[in-house]
Design a protein around this motif. Structure first.
Motif, short mmCIF file in Angstrom:
data_model
loop_
_atom_site.label_atom_id
_atom_site.label_comp_id
_atom_site.label_asym_id
_atom_site.label_seq_id
_atom_site.Cartn_x
_atom_site.Cartn_y
_atom_site.Cartn_z
N GLN A 48 64.67 -68.42 -71.62
CA GLN A 48 65.06 -69.18 -72.80
C GLN A 48 66.18 -70.17 -72.49
O GLN A 48 66.14 -71.31 -72.92
CB GLN A 48 65.48 -68.23 -73.93
CG GLN A 48 64.30 -67.44 -74.47
CD GLN A 48 64.71 -66.40 -75.48
OE1 GLN A 48 65.78 -65.80 -75.38
NE2 GLN A 48 63.85 -66.18 -76.46
N ARG B 44 65.10 -78.89 -71.94
CA ARG B 44 64.95 -79.73 -73.14
C ARG B 44 66.12 -80.68 -73.28
O ARG B 44 65.95 -81.85 -73.64
CB ARG B 44 64.81 -78.85 -74.39
CG ARG B 44 64.62 -79.64 -75.67
CD ARG B 44 63.35 -80.49 -75.61
NE ARG B 44 63.24 -81.39 -76.73
CZ ARG B 44 63.56 -82.69 -76.69
NH1 ARG B 44 64.00 -83.25 -75.58
NH2 ARG B 44 63.43 -83.44 -77.76
N GLY C 6 69.24 -77.45 -84.81
CA GLY C 6 67.95 -77.17 -85.45
C GLY C 6 66.78 -77.73 -84.65
O GLY C 6 65.79 -77.03 -84.44
N ALA C 7 66.90 -78.96 -84.21
CA ALA C 7 65.83 -79.59 -83.43
C ALA C 7 65.67 -78.91 -82.08
O ALA C 7 64.55 -78.66 -81.62
CB ALA C 7 66.11 -81.08 -83.25
N GLY D 26 66.46 -75.80 -81.26
CA GLY D 26 65.86 -74.49 -81.47
C GLY D 26 64.37 -74.56 -81.76
O GLY D 26 63.58 -73.79 -81.23
N ALA D 27 63.98 -75.52 -82.59
CA ALA D 27 62.56 -75.68 -82.91
C ALA D 27 61.76 -76.08 -81.68
O ALA D 27 60.65 -75.58 -81.46
CB ALA D 27 62.39 -76.73 -84.01
N ASP D 28 62.34 -76.94 -80.85
CA ASP D 28 61.63 -77.41 -79.66
C ASP D 28 61.41 -76.31 -78.63
O ASP D 28 60.41 -76.31 -77.92
CB ASP D 28 62.39 -78.56 -79.00
CG ASP D 28 62.31 -79.85 -79.79
OD1 ASP D 28 61.53 -79.92 -80.77
OD2 ASP D 28 63.04 -80.79 -79.43
N GLY E 13 61.70 -72.90 -79.35
CA GLY E 13 61.26 -71.65 -79.96
C GLY E 13 62.33 -70.57 -80.00
O GLY E 13 62.01 -69.38 -80.00
N THR F 229 65.90 -69.71 -82.22
CA THR F 229 66.71 -70.17 -83.35
C THR F 229 67.80 -69.17 -83.69
O THR F 229 67.87 -68.08 -83.12
CB THR F 229 65.83 -70.39 -84.60
OG1 THR F 229 65.17 -69.16 -84.91
CG2 THR F 229 64.81 -71.49 -84.38
#
Length: 108
Positions: A25, A32, A44-45, A47-49, A51, A53
């Motif tokens: 992770q 990223r 937020g972005a 974490g979403a990218d 996976g 959060t």
């Protein structure tokens, strides 16, 4: 051929950075952020990218910040993260600094 001696701070810094990268992770987060460049990404972005959060993302980012690989700052209510390019570059240089020294400096 004799290996170049490293100082304890150099070894400690490298070991800490590699330990921080020792999670799938955290490695995904670093990759990223490398892609995002110097503008970084909001939590937020990011974490979403990748996976990851919430508190798990916060935990991983804390380790990466502590290892000196990631920088964070506030922009209003948002927390943004970006890669510390110089630190990642130094870590890469640490790995390849003596590349092929025992083979006359040639690959292959």
């Amino acid at each position: 051929m004799e290996q170049k001696p490293l100082t304890l701070p150099e070894l400690t810094r490298a070991a800490t950075a590699f330990a921080a990268l020792g999670s799938e992770q955290r490695l995904a987060i670093v990759r990223r952020l490398v892609r995002a460049g110097p503008t970084g990404l909001p939590m937020g972005a990011l974490g979403a990218d990748v996976g990851v959060t919430g508190s798990v993302l916060t935990h991983h980012l804390k380790q990466l910040v502590s290892a000196g690989l990631v920088e964070q700052w506030r922009d209003g209510r948002r927390i943004l993260s970006r890669i510390d390019h110089d630190a990642v570059e130094a870590l890469s240089a640490f790995l390849i600094e003596e590349c092929c020294a025992d083979h006359g400096g040639h690959l292959g």
